[in-house]
Enzyme design. Structure first.
Site, PDB file in Angstrom:
ATOM      1  N   GLN A  27     -18.071  -6.472  -0.596  1.00 37.44           N
ATOM      2  CA  GLN A  27     -17.191  -7.279  -1.449  1.00 37.44           C
ATOM      3  C   GLN A  27     -16.769  -8.582  -0.778  1.00 37.44           C
ATOM      4  O   GLN A  27     -15.977  -9.335  -1.327  1.00 37.44           O
ATOM      5  CB  GLN A  27     -15.981  -6.475  -1.905  1.00 37.44           C
ATOM      6  CG  GLN A  27     -14.969  -6.116  -0.830  1.00 37.44           C
ATOM      7  CD  GLN A  27     -13.905  -5.167  -1.352  1.00 37.44           C
ATOM      8  OE1 GLN A  27     -14.127  -3.978  -1.502  1.00 37.44           O
ATOM      9  NE2 GLN A  27     -12.712  -5.700  -1.628  1.00 37.44           N
ATOM     10  N   HIS A  53       0.845  -1.207   0.000  1.00 36.61           N
ATOM     11  CA  HIS A  53       0.000   0.000   0.000  1.00 36.61           C
ATOM     12  C   HIS A  53       0.879   1.256   0.000  1.00 36.61           C
ATOM     13  O   HIS A  53       0.586   2.229  -0.698  1.00 36.61           O
ATOM     14  CB  HIS A  53      -0.873   0.048   1.262  1.00 36.61           C
ATOM     15  CG  HIS A  53      -1.856  -1.070   1.382  1.00 36.61           C
ATOM     16  ND1 HIS A  53      -1.750  -2.044   2.348  1.00 36.61           N
ATOM     17  CD2 HIS A  53      -2.969  -1.356   0.670  1.00 36.61           C
ATOM     18  CE1 HIS A  53      -2.766  -2.877   2.234  1.00 36.61           C
ATOM     19  NE2 HIS A  53      -3.520  -2.500   1.215  1.00 36.61           N
ATOM     20  N   SER A  69       0.448  -8.937   1.396  1.00 36.61           N
ATOM     21  CA  SER A  69      -1.010  -8.939   1.472  1.00 36.61           C
ATOM     22  C   SER A  69      -1.388  -8.771   2.939  1.00 36.61           C
ATOM     23  O   SER A  69      -0.704  -9.305   3.827  1.00 36.61           O
ATOM     24  CB  SER A  69      -1.555 -10.277   0.964  1.00 36.61           C
ATOM     25  OG  SER A  69      -2.890 -10.459   1.405  1.00 36.61           O
ATOM     26  N   SER A  70      -2.481  -8.058   3.174  1.00 34.40           N
ATOM     27  CA  SER A  70      -2.944  -7.912   4.561  1.00 34.40           C
ATOM     28  C   SER A  70      -3.285  -9.285   5.142  1.00 34.40           C
ATOM     29  O   SER A  70      -3.255  -9.483   6.347  1.00 34.40           O
ATOM     30  CB  SER A  70      -4.178  -7.012   4.603  1.00 34.40           C
ATOM     31  OG  SER A  70      -3.875  -5.777   3.996  1.00 34.40           O
ATOM     32  N   LYS A  94      -1.120  -6.802  -7.851  1.00 34.20           N
ATOM     33  CA  LYS A  94      -1.488  -8.068  -7.209  1.00 34.20           C
ATOM     34  C   LYS A  94      -2.974  -8.377  -7.422  1.00 34.20           C
ATOM     35  O   LYS A  94      -3.350  -9.511  -7.643  1.00 34.20           O
ATOM     36  CB  LYS A  94      -1.163  -8.052  -5.718  1.00 34.20           C
ATOM     37  CG  LYS A  94      -1.330  -9.442  -5.106  1.00 34.20           C
ATOM     38  CD  LYS A  94      -0.876  -9.498  -3.700  1.00 34.20           C
ATOM     39  CE  LYS A  94      -1.895  -8.936  -2.763  1.00 34.20           C
ATOM     40  NZ  LYS A  94      -3.139  -9.734  -2.693  1.00 34.20           N
ATOM     41  N   ASP A  95      -3.803  -7.332  -7.382  1.00 32.70           N
ATOM     42  CA  ASP A  95      -5.234  -7.515  -7.650  1.00 32.70           C
ATOM     43  C   ASP A  95      -5.504  -7.159  -9.110  1.00 32.70           C
ATOM     44  O   ASP A  95      -6.244  -6.224  -9.418  1.00 32.70           O
ATOM     45  CB  ASP A  95      -6.053  -6.637  -6.708  1.00 32.70           C
ATOM     46  CG  ASP A  95      -5.899  -7.071  -5.263  1.00 32.70           C
ATOM     47  OD1 ASP A  95      -6.412  -8.148  -4.921  1.00 32.70           O
ATOM     48  OD2 ASP A  95      -5.231  -6.362  -4.497  1.00 32.70           O
TER      49      ASP A  95
HETATM   50  O1  PAF Z   1      -8.005  -3.650  -3.129  1.00 25.76           O
HETATM   51  C1  PAF Z   1      -8.640  -3.291  -2.119  1.00 25.76           C
HETATM   52  O2  PAF Z   1      -8.080  -3.092  -1.031  1.00 25.76           O
HETATM   53  C2  PAF Z   1     -10.147  -3.130  -2.211  1.00 25.76           C
HETATM   54  O3  PAF Z   1     -10.715  -4.080  -3.041  1.00 25.76           O
HETATM   55  C3  PAF Z   1     -10.564  -1.713  -2.600  1.00 25.76           C
HETATM   56  C4  PAF Z   1     -10.077  -1.364  -3.996  1.00 25.76           C
HETATM   57  C5  PAF Z   1     -10.017  -0.700  -1.607  1.00 25.76           C
HETATM   58  C6  PAF Z   1     -12.094  -1.605  -2.602  1.00 25.76           C
HETATM   59  O4  PAF Z   1     -12.623  -1.883  -1.365  1.00 25.76           O
END
Ligand code: PAF
Length: 291
Positions: free
Chosen positions: A69, A45, A194-195, A158-159
């Site tokens: 989500q 991050h 990753s968290s 990563k995402d």
């Molecule tokens: O990648 C993330 O941490 C989340 O999916 C996001 C983009 C902040 C949306 O909640």
């Protein structure tokens, strides 16, 4: 509410002061970068924040664990939340960032009943394993784009599928924001940050190395002349299964734009995987360039 300490970035928790800060910055002709996060901040991050700070005049970091989500039985309840630690981590990059950390009630007030419908790129892989996940992501990201109308938004590789879903939405809904992809940050041993890595015990963390190792193996096989995706996929799966008590959700070789499976490997291909290691569901990906 503003954060009392001068040592930490300013914290905003409601929409009006957030919008006002953006309006003022715009009036002054300042460019605005947005880094959406769910908190539990790590170096990955912080690399996004660093990218924004270096390219934009004002950086806004959002921290919101978005309930829509997460599917039933997923880790919404236990997802790590530590705002003080997140503010301290951000201060190591810059004290001038603005932090927007709204409540669930602010983002989803009683009666809330609208969702973004996502299309084809959201269907395979994560979309198949986590029904509704990308609708939740797209919905919250669109809301954040409205509350923090930035020039650029920064997301991590990563995402990767999330990034494609957001780019599609930005293009389809004419949202005036540029979406920038930043490289995955890894620990020295290759594990993508990753968290959710904090759910891993030391032995599980060793097993989790099979993800990045299988991506490495795929790159080596292709560099060595292998062009059959089925062979590469089989070798990746074998390597992961040798790690022991892990469960593969998917291992895929896909077109980097559509995420559809590839039938040959003569062009750049994206290798993507999701593996459950103990209590953590981990994802990783890497681009494979044939020589
Ligand atoms: O990648 C993330 O941490 C989340 O999916 C996001 C983009 C902040 C949306 O909640």
């Amino acid at each position: 509410m503003s954060h009392s300490s001068t040592q930490l970035p300013q914290l905003l928790e409601t929409a009006d002061p957030m919008r006002l800060a953006i309006l003022n910055a715009r009036r002054e002709g300042r460019s605005i970068g947005l880094v959406p996060t769910m908190g539990a901040l790590h170096e990955g991050h912080l690399s996004l924040v660093q990218a924004s700070v270096s390219k934009c005049d004002l950086t806004v970091v959002t921290i919101f664990v978005n309930p829509t989500q997460f599917g039933p039985g997923e880790d919404f309840g236990k997802y790590p939340r530590d705002l003080e630690a997140d503010l301290a981590a951000l201060a190591t990059v810059s004290r001038d960032v603005l932090v927007f950390a709204p409540s669930v009630e602010l983002m989803y007030p009683a009666g809330y009943d609208t969702r973004v419908v996502v299309g084809a790129v959201a269907r395979p892989l994560e979309g198949r394993c986590r029904p509704g996940h990308f609708e939740g992501v797209a919905t919250i990201v669109l809301k954040l784009f409205q509350l923090v109308p930035a020039d650029v938004a920064f997301f991590g590789q990563k995402d990767y599928q999330q990034l494609l879903v957001i780019r599609r939405m930005v293009s389809d809904l004419n949202i005036p924001i540029r979406v920038e992809m930043c490289p995955t940050v890894r620990d020295a041993d290759g594990l993508a940050l990753s968290s959710r890595n904090r759910y891993l015990s030391p032995p599980q963390r060793q097993q989790a190395l099979s993800l990045s190792r299988s991506l490495q193996l795929a790159a080596e096989l292709v560099a060595g002349g292998q062009r059959d995706p089925q062979v590469v996929l089989r070798r990746m799966r074998e390597l992961i299964q040798q790690a022991g008590d892990v469960r593969i959700d998917y291992v895929a070789l896909a077109d980097p734009d559509t995420l559809q499976p590839v039938s040959s490997m003569d062009r750049p291909v994206l290798a993507l995987l999701a593996v459950r290691v103990g209590p953590a569901r981990l994802i990783d990906n890497g681009m494979i360039q044939p020589p």
